[in-house]
Design a protein around this motif. Sequence first.
Motif, PDB file in Angstrom:
ATOM      1  N   SER A 292      29.363 -31.135  27.542  1.00  0.00           N
ATOM      2  CA  SER A 292      29.215 -31.179  28.990  1.00  0.00           C
ATOM      3  C   SER A 292      30.378 -30.532  29.702  1.00  0.00           C
ATOM      4  N   ASP A 293      30.192 -30.394  30.989  1.00  0.00           N
ATOM      5  CA  ASP A 293      31.259 -29.944  31.883  1.00  0.00           C
ATOM      6  C   ASP A 293      32.447 -30.875  31.776  1.00  0.00           C
ATOM      7  N   ALA A 294      32.137 -32.181  31.697  1.00  0.00           N
ATOM      8  CA  ALA A 294      33.201 -33.188  31.674  1.00  0.00           C
ATOM      9  C   ALA A 294      34.146 -32.919  30.514  1.00  0.00           C
ATOM     10  N   TYR A 295      33.557 -32.590  29.359  1.00  0.00           N
ATOM     11  CA  TYR A 295      34.398 -32.347  28.194  1.00  0.00           C
ATOM     12  C   TYR A 295      35.260 -31.106  28.385  1.00  0.00           C
ATOM     13  N   ASN A 296      34.654 -30.040  28.876  1.00  0.00           N
ATOM     14  CA  ASN A 296      35.430 -28.806  29.055  1.00  0.00           C
ATOM     15  C   ASN A 296      36.516 -28.965  30.105  1.00  0.00           C
ATOM     16  N   LYS A 297      36.183 -29.704  31.157  1.00  0.00           N
ATOM     17  CA  LYS A 297      37.201 -29.965  32.187  1.00  0.00           C
ATOM     18  C   LYS A 297      38.356 -30.751  31.587  1.00  0.00           C
ATOM     19  N   LEU A 298      38.008 -31.719  30.753  1.00  0.00           N
ATOM     20  CA  LEU A 298      39.052 -32.542  30.137  1.00  0.00           C
ATOM     21  C   LEU A 298      39.958 -31.679  29.274  1.00  0.00           C
ATOM     22  N   LYS A 299      39.340 -30.781  28.537  1.00  0.00           N
ATOM     23  CA  LYS A 299      40.120 -29.894  27.675  1.00  0.00           C
ATOM     24  C   LYS A 299      41.181 -29.153  28.463  1.00  0.00           C
ATOM     25  N   SER A 300      40.761 -28.573  29.594  1.00  0.00           N
ATOM     26  CA  SER A 300      41.755 -27.792  30.342  1.00  0.00           C
ATOM     27  C   SER A 300      42.746 -28.692  31.072  1.00  0.00           C
ATOM     28  N   THR A 301      42.311 -29.885  31.485  1.00  0.00           N
ATOM     29  CA  THR A 301      43.241 -30.812  32.125  1.00  0.00           C
ATOM     30  C   THR A 301      44.322 -31.247  31.154  1.00  0.00           C
ATOM     31  N   LEU A 302      43.912 -31.494  29.913  1.00  0.00           N
ATOM     32  CA  LEU A 302      44.883 -31.964  28.919  1.00  0.00           C
ATOM     33  C   LEU A 302      45.953 -30.917  28.638  1.00  0.00           C
ATOM     34  N   LEU A 303      45.596 -29.649  28.807  1.00  0.00           N
ATOM     35  CA  LEU A 303      46.590 -28.604  28.584  1.00  0.00           C
ATOM     36  C   LEU A 303      47.749 -28.742  29.561  1.00  0.00           C
ATOM     37  N   LYS A 304      47.456 -29.371  30.725  1.00  0.00           N
ATOM     38  CA  LYS A 304      48.518 -29.534  31.719  1.00  0.00           C
ATOM     39  C   LYS A 304      49.355 -30.779  31.455  1.00  0.00           C
ATOM     40  N   CYS A 305      48.878 -31.652  30.551  1.00  0.00           N
ATOM     41  CA  CYS A 305      49.583 -32.923  30.331  1.00  0.00           C
ATOM     42  C   CYS A 305      50.569 -32.782  29.191  1.00  0.00           C
ATOM     43  N   GLN A 306      51.625 -32.054  29.476  1.00  0.00           N
ATOM     44  CA  GLN A 306      52.576 -31.736  28.423  1.00  0.00           C
ATOM     45  C   GLN A 306      53.532 -32.863  28.099  1.00  0.00           C
ATOM     46  N   SER A 307      53.501 -33.949  28.901  1.00  0.00           N
ATOM     47  CA  SER A 307      54.491 -35.004  28.692  1.00  0.00           C
ATOM     48  C   SER A 307      54.012 -36.139  27.809  1.00  0.00           C
ATOM     49  N   ILE A 308      52.742 -36.104  27.443  1.00  0.00           N
ATOM     50  CA  ILE A 308      52.202 -37.244  26.684  1.00  0.00           C
ATOM     51  C   ILE A 308      52.839 -37.319  25.304  1.00  0.00           C
ATOM     52  N   ARG A 309      53.484 -38.471  25.050  1.00  0.00           N
ATOM     53  CA  ARG A 309      54.134 -38.666  23.758  1.00  0.00           C
ATOM     54  C   ARG A 309      53.467 -39.768  22.969  1.00  0.00           C
ATOM     55  N   SER A 310      52.676 -40.589  23.665  1.00  0.00           N
ATOM     56  CA  SER A 310      52.052 -41.719  22.998  1.00  0.00           C
ATOM     57  C   SER A 310      50.574 -41.759  23.372  1.00  0.00           C
ATOM     58  N   LEU A 311      49.708 -41.869  22.355  1.00  0.00           N
ATOM     59  CA  LEU A 311      48.261 -41.823  22.572  1.00  0.00           C
ATOM     60  C   LEU A 311      47.587 -42.986  21.865  1.00  0.00           C
ATOM     61  N   SER A 312      46.635 -43.628  22.576  1.00  0.00           N
ATOM     62  CA  SER A 312      45.955 -44.768  21.968  1.00  0.00           C
ATOM     63  C   SER A 312      44.575 -44.896  22.606  1.00  0.00           C
ATOM     64  N   GLY A 313      43.830 -45.926  22.205  1.00  0.00           N
ATOM     65  CA  GLY A 313      42.533 -46.185  22.825  1.00  0.00           C
ATOM     66  C   GLY A 313      41.395 -45.706  21.961  1.00  0.00           C
ATOM     67  N   PHE A 314      40.587 -44.782  22.510  1.00  0.00           N
ATOM     68  CA  PHE A 314      39.384 -44.298  21.825  1.00  0.00           C
ATOM     69  C   PHE A 314      38.523 -45.475  21.401  1.00  0.00           C
ATOM     70  N   LEU A 315      38.337 -46.401  22.372  1.00  0.00           N
ATOM     71  CA  LEU A 315      37.668 -47.651  22.070  1.00  0.00           C
ATOM     72  C   LEU A 315      36.212 -47.440  21.714  1.00  0.00           C
ATOM     73  N   GLU A 316      35.666 -46.369  22.234  1.00  0.00           N
ATOM     74  CA  GLU A 316      34.395 -45.872  21.698  1.00  0.00           C
ATOM     75  C   GLU A 316      34.659 -44.397  21.561  1.00  0.00           C
ATOM     76  N   VAL A 317      34.167 -43.797  20.511  1.00  0.00           N
ATOM     77  CA  VAL A 317      34.555 -42.389  20.358  1.00  0.00           C
ATOM     78  C   VAL A 317      33.477 -41.577  19.674  1.00  0.00           C
ATOM     79  N   VAL A 318      33.327 -40.361  20.162  1.00  0.00           N
ATOM     80  CA  VAL A 318      32.490 -39.394  19.476  1.00  0.00           C
ATOM     81  C   VAL A 318      33.447 -38.412  18.819  1.00  0.00           C
ATOM     82  N   PRO A 319      33.555 -38.436  17.525  1.00  0.00           N
ATOM     83  CA  PRO A 319      34.614 -37.700  16.833  1.00  0.00           C
ATOM     84  C   PRO A 319      34.692 -36.209  17.172  1.00  0.00           C
ATOM     85  N   TRP A 320      33.567 -35.587  17.451  1.00  0.00           N
ATOM     86  CA  TRP A 320      33.659 -34.138  17.658  1.00  0.00           C
ATOM     87  C   TRP A 320      34.337 -33.781  18.969  1.00  0.00           C
TER      88      TRP A 320
END
Lengths: 573, 189
Positions: A246-274
Amino acid sequence: MNYFPDEVIEHVFDYVTTHKDRNALSLVCKSWYRIERLSRLRVFIGNCYAISPERTVERFPGLRSLTLKGKPHFADFNLVPHEWGGFVFPWIEALARSRVALEELRLKRMVVSDESLELLSRSFANFKSLVLVSCEGFTTDGLAAIAANCRHLRELDLQENEIEDNRGQWLSCFADNCTSLVSLNFACLKGEINLAALERLVARSPDLRVLRVNRAVPLDALQKILMKAPQLVDLGTGSYVTDSRSDAYNKLKSTLLKCQSIRSLSGFLEVVPWCLPAFYPVCSNLTSLNLSYAPGIYGFELIKLIRHCVKLQRLWILDCIGDKGLSVVASTCKELQELRVFPSDPYGLGHAAVTEEGLVAISVGCPKLHSLLYFCQQMTNAALITVAKNCPNFIRFRLCILDPTKPDPVTSQPLDEGFGAIVQACKSLRRLSLTGLLTDQVFLYIGMYAEQLEMLSVAFAGDSDKGMLYVLRGCKKLRKLEIRDCPFGDVALLTDVGKYETMRSLWMSSCEVTLGACKTVARKMPSLNVEIINEHDQTEFCLDDDEQKVEKMYLYRTTVGPRTDAPEFVWTL
Amino acid sequence: MEKEGLGLEITELRLGLPGGGQEIRNEKKRVFSEIIGGDGRDVEASGDRKSQTTSKNQVVGWPPVCSYRRKNSFNNNEKVYVKVSMDGAPFLRKIDLSMHKGYSDLAIALEELFGCFGMGEGLKDTDSCEFAPIYEDKDGDWMLVGDVPWEMFVESCKRLRIMKKSDAMGFGLEPKSFLLKGTLKNETK
């Protein structure tokens, strides 16, 4: 004696920050005791029943931060009945009454009511930080009070609590002019969230560095939030599921490129691996990754993700990563310091996907490893000996073989030698949990070598009282000892009762200890509370029959004598 | 009882064969595997065994995973496969009800399986589709899909049948509240 005026000494004390060191300062002389207690800002109380709230406030009138722990550790595993105790209300009441300028409250395994949270929110104008770990007893109404009344709130960190969700609008209760949030973690909440309110809150919190959302926050909402908070350092995703490319996924991809400060990642309480590849650019900067709540990410998907995490220092995962996956971790994450591998099968009857092989691989590839929690199918002495040689820097070593009395599958021997090697090599070891077929011999080794050991957890191990005695005699720095289902009895309990005054607490359940022996300890040591917990069939348990075995005993040192809030199935002898 | 600590085991009079001391020492360990039924048998916990067992025959508090994690990280959703038949179709299919979030979701899945498009809408508006889904419940009765809350349906459904509406002429097939609630909720996503 004192060549300097008090203000100068106090200034020097400002540089002494750890609890241990501050406590040491206070013991030097009366003058230092006085200066120290008046200038103490942070107070840590490891057992809320060891001291009274009133006494605490009296001694440290200037305190700003209070940390309290309530129930014993084994409460995590349903071994302590819910109504046992650990109520925070009397503490908040005492603090409020004496007008302490409380700024921070950190609680672990305590019972927190909505009433307590409301009182907390109204009593301290400068309150900044609330951290609740493994607590229970409150609802989102209590959170609403905190949000609404704590105008300078910086941190609201809810970790693994049981919170009743009243589906109220607690997030909307944050005032419009509340812009001070730095850390917000509500991953453990079960209910729906007002997404618009969350977005607005994030947008007006320029200092926000930590955000961990719950399952109710879907991927597209996450993307919008990240657009407003690219400065995040710690991110916990909610539901990471999307219907299609979806658009949502592609938007997220490009948004994440701007999040260069993230050092800690967690969650994925429900997840679609791909959908995980969107996070690959973030992975290369990560120092901490927690996928232990992510169901159904299979080994190969995890491995692909981990190959990007070259700077990882802390990793929490499920055992579906497999031994092969751990080899990949070992070859990729050279900076790894802490590893936790949790079981994906809660009842432990299936087969864990990791064995001693995975652990050995990690020990070879990650020499900086100092903290381990490892649930596995089996372990060998040879593997433990190798691990001890490769990683002599362990501070915390917790091994859990799902069949707790399983011997070395190769030699059919107990695992005494393996654990012996660990305690001998790891001179800084402070915390140890053992499983597997274990005789008294392992305890001999622990008593001999584990000089820095502070906490020991034992289950289904040992042959006789000697085992427990080796530990009590040998481990000078022992603070917490918790034992279940071991053949330790009265001789072990009674040989050196003075030892318990040097420890925070002792827990023994399903052992061979009798009521009479417990009474003896209580009689000889008035500075200890000896609690007997007997929740089942009360008629069978008779307080006069000294011969009967005690189901659960919890003893701890205290300055205030028996507690007044114990439920009816807890007897303080 | 505590003679062991004084090394007097060797003088203890017993009826067993010599060297039988192993038994007492390993009591705790053997009992654990008995509780679990380690060799495949379902064994009741022995009488003086103090460790409580849950209904699934596990020892309380084992493995030592904190209760929050137990409740929240494991796949508590067991798969619920049920047979689906459609009138006129030569063979049946099977679907996993636990994979679906509600009636609307289920309708879409059934439509894709059998090509009976319009059924989801047909549940709401009785005239627009020639098919109606019914299910057999635990009591063996055939029920119209959509009358009860989704979770209750998943628990009680044993098999599904996509029925031609022409076979049920005269019976009320109006949508019930749960069906509407289910579909509306999914639509606002």
